[in-house]
Motif scaffolding. Structure first.
Motif, PDB file in Angstrom:
ATOM      1  N   LEU A  45     -19.952 -25.622   3.239  1.00 32.92           N
ATOM      2  CA  LEU A  45     -18.808 -25.105   2.479  1.00 32.92           C
ATOM      3  C   LEU A  45     -19.028 -23.644   2.094  1.00 32.92           C
ATOM      4  O   LEU A  45     -18.105 -22.822   2.175  1.00 32.92           O
ATOM      5  CB  LEU A  45     -18.609 -25.963   1.230  1.00 32.92           C
ATOM      6  N   THR A  46     -20.241 -23.326   1.702  1.00 35.36           N
ATOM      7  CA  THR A  46     -20.558 -21.942   1.331  1.00 35.36           C
ATOM      8  C   THR A  46     -20.415 -21.007   2.527  1.00 35.36           C
ATOM      9  O   THR A  46     -19.874 -19.903   2.419  1.00 35.36           O
ATOM     10  CB  THR A  46     -21.980 -21.857   0.772  1.00 35.36           C
ATOM     11  N   ALA A  47     -20.886 -21.441   3.687  1.00 33.56           N
ATOM     12  CA  ALA A  47     -20.799 -20.615   4.892  1.00 33.56           C
ATOM     13  C   ALA A  47     -19.358 -20.391   5.310  1.00 33.56           C
ATOM     14  O   ALA A  47     -18.975 -19.282   5.707  1.00 33.56           O
ATOM     15  CB  ALA A  47     -21.585 -21.273   6.030  1.00 33.56           C
ATOM     16  N   VAL A  48     -18.543 -21.435   5.210  1.00 27.99           N
ATOM     17  CA  VAL A  48     -17.132 -21.301   5.567  1.00 27.99           C
ATOM     18  C   VAL A  48     -16.421 -20.354   4.601  1.00 27.99           C
ATOM     19  O   VAL A  48     -15.639 -19.486   5.010  1.00 27.99           O
ATOM     20  CB  VAL A  48     -16.437 -22.687   5.570  1.00 27.99           C
ATOM     21  N   GLY A  49     -16.708 -20.508   3.303  1.00 25.83           N
ATOM     22  CA  GLY A  49     -16.099 -19.625   2.313  1.00 25.83           C
ATOM     23  C   GLY A  49     -16.503 -18.173   2.527  1.00 25.83           C
ATOM     24  O   GLY A  49     -15.677 -17.267   2.415  1.00 25.83           O
ATOM     25  N   ALA A  50     -17.768 -17.942   2.862  1.00 25.65           N
ATOM     26  CA  ALA A  50     -18.236 -16.578   3.099  1.00 25.65           C
ATOM     27  C   ALA A  50     -17.563 -15.972   4.321  1.00 25.65           C
ATOM     28  O   ALA A  50     -17.197 -14.780   4.325  1.00 25.65           O
ATOM     29  CB  ALA A  50     -19.752 -16.577   3.285  1.00 25.65           C
ATOM     30  N   ALA A  79      -9.663  -7.492   6.685  1.00 21.94           N
ATOM     31  CA  ALA A  79      -8.216  -7.259   6.736  1.00 21.94           C
ATOM     32  C   ALA A  79      -7.809  -6.210   5.705  1.00 21.94           C
ATOM     33  O   ALA A  79      -6.988  -5.319   5.986  1.00 21.94           O
ATOM     34  CB  ALA A  79      -7.468  -8.570   6.485  1.00 21.94           C
ATOM     35  N   ARG A  80      -8.385  -6.289   4.507  1.00 24.38           N
ATOM     36  CA  ARG A  80      -8.071  -5.310   3.461  1.00 24.38           C
ATOM     37  C   ARG A  80      -8.447  -3.901   3.914  1.00 24.38           C
ATOM     38  O   ARG A  80      -7.677  -2.951   3.731  1.00 24.38           O
ATOM     39  CB  ARG A  80      -8.802  -5.666   2.172  1.00 24.38           C
ATOM     40  N   ARG A  81      -9.627  -3.786   4.545  1.00 21.48           N
ATOM     41  CA  ARG A  81     -10.071  -2.463   4.980  1.00 21.48           C
ATOM     42  C   ARG A  81      -9.163  -1.907   6.082  1.00 21.48           C
ATOM     43  O   ARG A  81      -8.890  -0.701   6.114  1.00 21.48           O
ATOM     44  CB  ARG A  81     -11.522  -2.530   5.471  1.00 21.48           C
ATOM     45  N   LYS A  82      -8.714  -2.767   6.966  1.00 18.97           N
ATOM     46  CA  LYS A  82      -7.802  -2.312   8.028  1.00 18.97           C
ATOM     47  C   LYS A  82      -6.501  -1.772   7.432  1.00 18.97           C
ATOM     48  O   LYS A  82      -5.973  -0.743   7.888  1.00 18.97           O
ATOM     49  CB  LYS A  82      -7.494  -3.463   8.986  1.00 18.97           C
ATOM     50  N   ILE A  83      -5.991  -2.461   6.414  1.00 16.49           N
ATOM     51  CA  ILE A  83      -4.752  -2.003   5.788  1.00 16.49           C
ATOM     52  C   ILE A  83      -4.991  -0.682   5.057  1.00 16.49           C
ATOM     53  O   ILE A  83      -4.137   0.219   5.089  1.00 16.49           O
ATOM     54  CB  ILE A  83      -4.201  -3.086   4.835  1.00 16.49           C
ATOM     55  N   GLU A  84      -6.124  -0.550   4.402  1.00 15.37           N
ATOM     56  CA  GLU A  84      -6.455   0.723   3.753  1.00 15.37           C
ATOM     57  C   GLU A  84      -6.469   1.861   4.773  1.00 15.37           C
ATOM     58  O   GLU A  84      -5.957   2.953   4.521  1.00 15.37           O
ATOM     59  CB  GLU A  84      -7.812   0.630   3.064  1.00 15.37           C
ATOM     60  N   ASP A  85      -7.064   1.605   5.941  1.00 19.04           N
ATOM     61  CA  ASP A  85      -7.119   2.633   6.983  1.00 19.04           C
ATOM     62  C   ASP A  85      -5.714   3.037   7.423  1.00 19.04           C
ATOM     63  O   ASP A  85      -5.443   4.223   7.662  1.00 19.04           O
ATOM     64  CB  ASP A  85      -7.922   2.131   8.185  1.00 19.04           C
ATOM     65  N   PHE A 132      -6.681 -21.237   7.103  1.00 18.32           N
ATOM     66  CA  PHE A 132      -6.434 -21.847   5.803  1.00 18.32           C
ATOM     67  C   PHE A 132      -6.508 -20.803   4.703  1.00 18.32           C
ATOM     68  O   PHE A 132      -6.954 -19.678   4.915  1.00 18.32           O
ATOM     69  CB  PHE A 132      -7.456 -22.969   5.546  1.00 18.32           C
ATOM     70  N   LEU A 133      -6.108 -21.182   3.512  1.00 18.77           N
ATOM     71  CA  LEU A 133      -6.131 -20.247   2.395  1.00 18.77           C
ATOM     72  C   LEU A 133      -7.552 -20.090   1.861  1.00 18.77           C
ATOM     73  O   LEU A 133      -8.355 -21.003   1.933  1.00 18.77           O
ATOM     74  CB  LEU A 133      -5.213 -20.768   1.282  1.00 18.77           C
ATOM     75  N   PRO A 134      -7.887 -18.914   1.315  1.00 16.07           N
ATOM     76  CA  PRO A 134      -9.251 -18.684   0.837  1.00 16.07           C
ATOM     77  C   PRO A 134      -9.608 -19.593  -0.321  1.00 16.07           C
ATOM     78  O   PRO A 134      -8.749 -20.066  -1.056  1.00 16.07           O
ATOM     79  CB  PRO A 134      -9.220 -17.215   0.416  1.00 16.07           C
ATOM     80  N   LEU A 135     -10.901 -19.801  -0.508  1.00 15.71           N
ATOM     81  CA  LEU A 135     -11.365 -20.703  -1.557  1.00 15.71           C
ATOM     82  C   LEU A 135     -11.140 -20.120  -2.937  1.00 15.71           C
ATOM     83  O   LEU A 135     -10.986 -20.852  -3.901  1.00 15.71           O
ATOM     84  CB  LEU A 135     -12.856 -20.993  -1.356  1.00 15.71           C
ATOM     85  N   SER A 136     -11.134 -18.808  -3.045  1.00 21.28           N
ATOM     86  CA  SER A 136     -10.944 -18.186  -4.352  1.00 21.28           C
ATOM     87  C   SER A 136     -10.248 -16.845  -4.166  1.00 21.28           C
ATOM     88  O   SER A 136     -10.290 -16.276  -3.090  1.00 21.28           O
ATOM     89  CB  SER A 136     -12.302 -17.973  -5.028  1.00 21.28           C
ATOM     90  N   MET A 151     -14.583 -16.745   5.476  1.00 22.01           N
ATOM     91  CA  MET A 151     -13.184 -16.458   5.143  1.00 22.01           C
ATOM     92  C   MET A 151     -13.096 -15.185   4.307  1.00 22.01           C
ATOM     93  O   MET A 151     -12.229 -14.333   4.560  1.00 22.01           O
ATOM     94  CB  MET A 151     -12.578 -17.635   4.360  1.00 22.01           C
ATOM     95  N   GLU A 152     -13.963 -15.037   3.324  1.00 25.21           N
ATOM     96  CA  GLU A 152     -13.919 -13.830   2.494  1.00 25.21           C
ATOM     97  C   GLU A 152     -14.228 -12.589   3.325  1.00 25.21           C
ATOM     98  O   GLU A 152     -13.639 -11.525   3.115  1.00 25.21           O
ATOM     99  CB  GLU A 152     -14.899 -13.969   1.326  1.00 25.21           C
TER     100      GLU A 152
END
Length: 334
Positions: A127-132, A141-147, A36-40, A134-135
């Motif tokens: 909800l907090t655990a799920v959001g954490a 994923a961001r770090r993998k792309i940076e690499d 699903f899409l991230p909460l924020s 996902m983030e």
């Protein structure tokens, strides 16, 4: 950097839908949960100073489907662990792929409007655990792309991509982040980063196709091709009996009698049918689902033409009949 990206399509709204559709197909092909899409929004900058565009994903149109019994059981398991933070975190991490947008909407509703304060607190913890979780996945994923961006030369980049795919490092969040970076580069009118991200996306998908079953890999390859002539040649290569062999020196060696096709038509029909069935059950943007199924229908029609030209009528009829109900049902829903 010595990037030599492949040609890419115009970045119109329809092209963005096609990129999202490609994600759905790829997740299906590799049996990866479509997350699903991230909460924020999650904003990040590369440690090297190269900017990785902000990740911002808007929610899709509301799906009115109720939470399934399996979804209810999943949420209840999370709630039962709500008072134990470490246990809840592990439970969410283990079953994260089972969480869809219907479950997320139910969580948000229960966290804000459950009549008992004790229940509200438990749902807020879930909800907090799920959001954490996902983030954390999006940040990974961001770090993998940076690499990958640090690889430099094309040869080194390709080695990194092959290693990432073989080690199971490519998942739905990574592809989602990559797609959003493509859109951000287009919006920022940054042609260099646009070419880089499109190249990354293409090469990752090519390597992932190698991990899939042959019929699913070919279907995915076809559905990310905009050129009907290229699709036709791919279908001819895989669905038509092999009547010749191309030699390394450029000569062609006739094959008599012809060898069987690389893909049996009914295996390919099964891949199309499975994809459409999976798409109908996905909790995702309706426009993307419809566009993806329409692409699958077009590929099936083109495959039918190749089969009609190269196989006996009985094979053509069997292929048509196997997909008739699949697309008639879709037409009735539309």
């Amino acid at each position: 950097q010595d990037f030599n990206p492949r040609a890419h399509t115009a970045h119109t709204p329809s092209a963005m839908i096609r990129r999202a559709a490609s994600l759905l197909v790829l997740c299906h092909v590799l049996h990866v949960a479509y997350c699903f899409l991230p909460l924020s929004p999650l904003r990040a900058a590369a440690s090297t100073g190269r900017r990785v565009p902000a990740i911002s994903m808007s929610a899709p149109p509301v799906n009115t489907m109720a939470v399934s019994p399996a979804g209810e059981a999943l949420l209840q398991r999370f709630k039962d662990s709500a008072s134990k933070e470490a246990e809840l975190k592990e439970a969410v991490k283990a079953e994260f792929g089972m969480i869809g947008q219907n479950e997320m909407r139910a969580l948000e509703t229960r966290a804000s409007s459950s009549p008992l304060e004790e229940d509200r607190e438990a749902w807020v913890a879930v909800l907090t655990a799920v959001g954490a979780c996902m983030e954390e996945r999006m940040e990974n994923a961001r770090r993998k792309i940076e690499d990958l961006l640090e690889a430099g030369e094309v040869r080194d980049l390709d080695k990194e991509i092959v290693s990432l795919v073989k080690n199971g490092g490519v998942d739905a969040p990574l592809i989602m982040v990559l797609n959003k970076n493509i859109e951000a580069a287009q919006e920022d009118e940054d042609p260099t980063m646009l070419r880089v991200f499109v190249h990354l996306s293409s090469r990752i998908q090519e390597e992932m196709e190698k991990q899939a079953r042959p019929e699913e890999a070919v279907l995915h390859k076809l559905m990310r091709m905009d050129d009907a002539a290229i699709r036709g040649r791919i279908l001819e290569e895989f669905l038509a009996p092999q009547t010749k062999i191309a030699l390394p020196n450029g000569n062609v060696l006739p094959v008599d009698p012809p060898k069987p096709p690389k893909l049996e038509p009914m295996a390919f029909a099964g891949a199309v049918r499975d994809l459409v069935t999976k798409l109908r059950g996905m909790d995702a943007n309706g426009d993307v689902i419809v566009a993806t199924i329409e692409d699958a229908r077009q590929v099936a029609k083109e495959a039918r033409m190749v089969i009609a030209q190269n196989h006996e009528e009985s094979v053509l009829i069997e292929f048509q009949d196997s997909l008739m109900d699949t697309f008639i049902e879709q037409q009735n829903k539309e």
